[in-house]
Design a protein around this motif. Structure first.
Motif, PDB file in Angstrom:
ATOM      1  N   GLY A 152     -13.412   6.845  34.825  1.00  0.00           N
ATOM      2  CA  GLY A 152     -12.209   6.546  34.118  1.00  0.00           C
ATOM      3  C   GLY A 152     -11.523   7.944  33.627  1.00  0.00           C
ATOM      4  N   VAL A 153     -10.387   7.824  32.863  1.00  0.00           N
ATOM      5  CA  VAL A 153      -9.668   8.493  32.662  1.00  0.00           C
ATOM      6  C   VAL A 153     -10.243   9.676  31.608  1.00  0.00           C
ATOM      7  N   ILE A 154      -9.898  11.096  31.644  1.00  0.00           N
ATOM      8  CA  ILE A 154     -10.640  11.995  30.823  1.00  0.00           C
ATOM      9  C   ILE A 154      -9.376  12.665  29.642  1.00  0.00           C
ATOM     10  N   PHE A 155      -9.641  12.792  28.470  1.00  0.00           N
ATOM     11  CA  PHE A 155      -8.932  13.428  27.629  1.00  0.00           C
ATOM     12  C   PHE A 155      -9.448  14.742  27.265  1.00  0.00           C
ATOM     13  N   SER A 156      -8.763  15.953  27.329  1.00  0.00           N
ATOM     14  CA  SER A 156      -9.233  16.985  27.057  1.00  0.00           C
ATOM     15  C   SER A 156      -8.350  18.056  26.037  1.00  0.00           C
ATOM     16  N   ASP A 157      -8.531  18.078  24.783  1.00  0.00           N
ATOM     17  CA  ASP A 157      -7.836  18.954  23.715  1.00  0.00           C
ATOM     18  C   ASP A 157      -6.235  18.106  23.818  1.00  0.00           C
ATOM     19  N   LEU A 158      -6.235  16.819  23.473  1.00  0.00           N
ATOM     20  CA  LEU A 158      -4.733  16.261  23.153  1.00  0.00           C
ATOM     21  C   LEU A 158      -4.416  16.403  21.889  1.00  0.00           C
ATOM     22  N   ASN A 159      -3.354  16.712  21.755  1.00  0.00           N
ATOM     23  CA  ASN A 159      -2.386  16.609  20.399  1.00  0.00           C
ATOM     24  C   ASN A 159      -1.025  15.908  20.894  1.00  0.00           C
ATOM     25  N   LEU A 160      -0.750  15.220  19.590  1.00  0.00           N
ATOM     26  CA  LEU A 160       0.240  14.239  19.451  1.00  0.00           C
ATOM     27  C   LEU A 160       0.538  13.722  18.106  1.00  0.00           C
ATOM     28  N   LYS A 161       1.893  13.851  17.797  1.00  0.00           N
ATOM     29  CA  LYS A 161       2.188  13.459  16.319  1.00  0.00           C
ATOM     30  C   LYS A 161       3.264  12.836  16.457  1.00  0.00           C
ATOM     31  N   VAL A 162       3.154  11.480  15.613  1.00  0.00           N
ATOM     32  CA  VAL A 162       4.357  10.439  15.490  1.00  0.00           C
ATOM     33  C   VAL A 162       4.974  10.589  14.159  1.00  0.00           C
ATOM     34  N   ALA A 163       5.889  10.667  13.812  1.00  0.00           N
ATOM     35  CA  ALA A 163       6.635  10.634  12.460  1.00  0.00           C
ATOM     36  C   ALA A 163       6.700   9.124  11.894  1.00  0.00           C
ATOM     37  N   LYS A 164       6.555   9.108  10.642  1.00  0.00           N
ATOM     38  CA  LYS A 164       6.814   7.814  10.205  1.00  0.00           C
ATOM     39  C   LYS A 164       8.185   7.256  10.426  1.00  0.00           C
ATOM     40  N   GLY A 165       8.183   5.801  10.826  1.00  0.00           N
ATOM     41  CA  GLY A 165       9.393   5.194  11.122  1.00  0.00           C
ATOM     42  C   GLY A 165       9.878   5.278  12.393  1.00  0.00           C
ATOM     43  N   GLU A 166       9.345   6.011  13.239  1.00  0.00           N
ATOM     44  CA  GLU A 166       9.613   6.230  14.515  1.00  0.00           C
ATOM     45  C   GLU A 166       9.618   4.918  15.498  1.00  0.00           C
TER      46      GLU A 166
ATOM     47  N   MET B  64       0.858  -1.173   0.102  1.00  0.00           N
ATOM     48  CA  MET B  64      -0.061   0.039  -0.094  1.00  0.00           C
ATOM     49  C   MET B  64       0.941   1.354  -0.158  1.00  0.00           C
ATOM     50  N   ALA B  65       0.461   2.154  -0.949  1.00  0.00           N
ATOM     51  CA  ALA B  65       1.313   3.400  -1.154  1.00  0.00           C
ATOM     52  C   ALA B  65       0.935   4.370   0.379  1.00  0.00           C
ATOM     53  N   ILE B  66       2.108   4.831   0.751  1.00  0.00           N
ATOM     54  CA  ILE B  66       1.918   5.862   2.044  1.00  0.00           C
ATOM     55  C   ILE B  66       2.234   7.185   1.667  1.00  0.00           C
ATOM     56  N   ASN B  67       1.579   8.078   1.846  1.00  0.00           N
ATOM     57  CA  ASN B  67       1.876   9.307   1.785  1.00  0.00           C
ATOM     58  C   ASN B  67       2.817   9.774   2.867  1.00  0.00           C
ATOM     59  N   ASN B  68       3.281  11.393   2.694  1.00  0.00           N
ATOM     60  CA  ASN B  68       4.201  11.887   3.452  1.00  0.00           C
ATOM     61  C   ASN B  68       3.678  12.355   4.700  1.00  0.00           C
ATOM     62  N   SER B  69       2.466  12.166   5.153  1.00  0.00           N
ATOM     63  CA  SER B  69       1.710  12.527   6.346  1.00  0.00           C
ATOM     64  C   SER B  69       2.430  11.769   7.423  1.00  0.00           C
ATOM     65  N   PRO B  70       2.341  12.511   8.749  1.00  0.00           N
ATOM     66  CA  PRO B  70       2.701  11.763  10.104  1.00  0.00           C
ATOM     67  C   PRO B  70       2.313  10.325  10.101  1.00  0.00           C
ATOM     68  N   ALA B  71       2.905   9.334  10.868  1.00  0.00           N
ATOM     69  CA  ALA B  71       2.070   8.119  10.806  1.00  0.00           C
ATOM     70  C   ALA B  71       0.909   8.265  11.609  1.00  0.00           C
ATOM     71  N   ILE B  72       1.232   9.015  12.917  1.00  0.00           N
ATOM     72  CA  ILE B  72      -0.074   9.528  13.622  1.00  0.00           C
ATOM     73  C   ILE B  72      -0.042  10.948  13.904  1.00  0.00           C
ATOM     74  N   ASN B  73      -1.206  11.319  13.945  1.00  0.00           N
ATOM     75  CA  ASN B  73      -1.590  12.805  14.067  1.00  0.00           C
ATOM     76  C   ASN B  73      -2.822  12.903  14.971  1.00  0.00           C
ATOM     77  N   ILE B  74      -2.822  13.136  16.145  1.00  0.00           N
ATOM     78  CA  ILE B  74      -3.954  13.639  16.890  1.00  0.00           C
ATOM     79  C   ILE B  74      -4.216  14.964  17.239  1.00  0.00           C
ATOM     80  N   LEU B  75      -5.254  15.607  16.660  1.00  0.00           N
ATOM     81  CA  LEU B  75      -5.484  17.050  16.665  1.00  0.00           C
ATOM     82  C   LEU B  75      -6.661  17.204  17.783  1.00  0.00           C
ATOM     83  N   HIS B  76      -6.375  18.044  18.644  1.00  0.00           N
ATOM     84  CA  HIS B  76      -7.498  18.513  19.709  1.00  0.00           C
ATOM     85  C   HIS B  76      -8.617  17.504  20.103  1.00  0.00           C
TER      86      HIS B  76
END
Length: 253
Positions: free
Chosen positions: A23-37, A1-13
């Motif tokens: 249980g746990v509460i998440f509020s406005d969580l942001n996280l980015k994981v680059a491809k190959g990390e 499967m062809a993969i674009n250049n976007s981050p492997a994971i991108n969590i936005l707000h």
């Protein structure tokens, strides 16, 4: 499967809470994981690690914000996204009464692979993971370490671009732990992004390049492991963990 250049994971707000507010509460969580990390996610019991992995794999849906794998939004492109990642959970995720071959046939077909690909991948993985001699025996008769290897083989049969690993070596002997970690490093060398969580912090130091510490649904530190150790003047991930999350008992309720 062809993969674009976007981050492997991108969590936005991203926001999430369990029904009833427990249980746990998440509020406005942001996280980015680059491809190959090789990315490590760590925190005390009840900090939100398992919930966050469940959100990143689509097992739970966020209340707000979005989560993307290589630019594809979870929840909108389910079939495509599901083929992008593999998941090796802490709990064994196979049929105990079946053999490794039968489990691989089932989960390979569930991933959409054809019979020839399943057969080739099964032969390859059982050889790599030292399970060739027991390929046709019931998994319920295996040791804990052998079951861990079956769990791993199932998680990677479809050659995912991202591999989520929740305590992949818990309860195994030193030899099995060494073999599993070496295999994960080889996968990463060939391009697979690893998302790893464990309480084996000494093991994590040798595997993870980037680290995020999470507590109470919040990311309290995120950087390369070397930079975090330098910034907080600590000499190990365990000492950094205790510095940032405290030394008190945690009850996961």
């Amino acid at each position: 499967m062809a993969i674009n250049n976007s981050p492997a994971i991108n969590i936005l707000h991203m926001g999430f809470r369990y029904p009833g507010g427990s249980g746990v509460i998440f509020s406005d969580l942001n996280l980015k994981v680059a491809k190959g990390e090789r990315f490590g996610l760590f925190g005390p019991n009840g900090a939100g690690k398992t919930t966050l992995i469940s959100l990143m794999t689509g097992l739970l849906a966020p209340d707000k914000g979005q989560i993307e794998l290589f630019g594809h939004r979870i929840g909108r492109e389910r079939n495509l996204v599901n083929n992008l990642f593999g998941f090796v959970p802490q709990d064994f995720s196979f049929y105990q009464e079946l053999s490794p071959v039968e489990n691989m046939e089932f989960f390979g077909a569930w991933s959409g692979l054809d019979k020839k690909t399943i057969r080739n991948r099964t032969d390859e993985l059982l050889q790599i993971l030292g399970l060739e001699e027991v390929r046709n025996k019931q998994v319920q008769k295996f040791s804990g370490g052998m079951k861990r290897r079956v769990n791993l083989a199932i998680g990677v049969i479809h050659e995912p671009e991202i591999l989520f690993l929740d305590e992949p070596t818990v309860g195994v002997d030193v030899q099995t732990r060494h073999a599993i970690i070496n295999y994960l490093l080889e996968l990463n060398k060939n391009g697979t992004t690893l998302i790893y969580t464990s309480h084996q912090l000494s093991e994590a130091e040798g595997l993870c390049q980037q680290v995020a510490l999470i507590d109470d649904g919040k990311i309290i530190a995120h950087n390369s492991l070397n930079e975090l150790l330098k910034d907080y003047k600590e000499d190990s991930l365990e000492h950094l963990f205790l510095n940032l999350t405290g030394k008190d008992y945690r009850n996961d309720v």
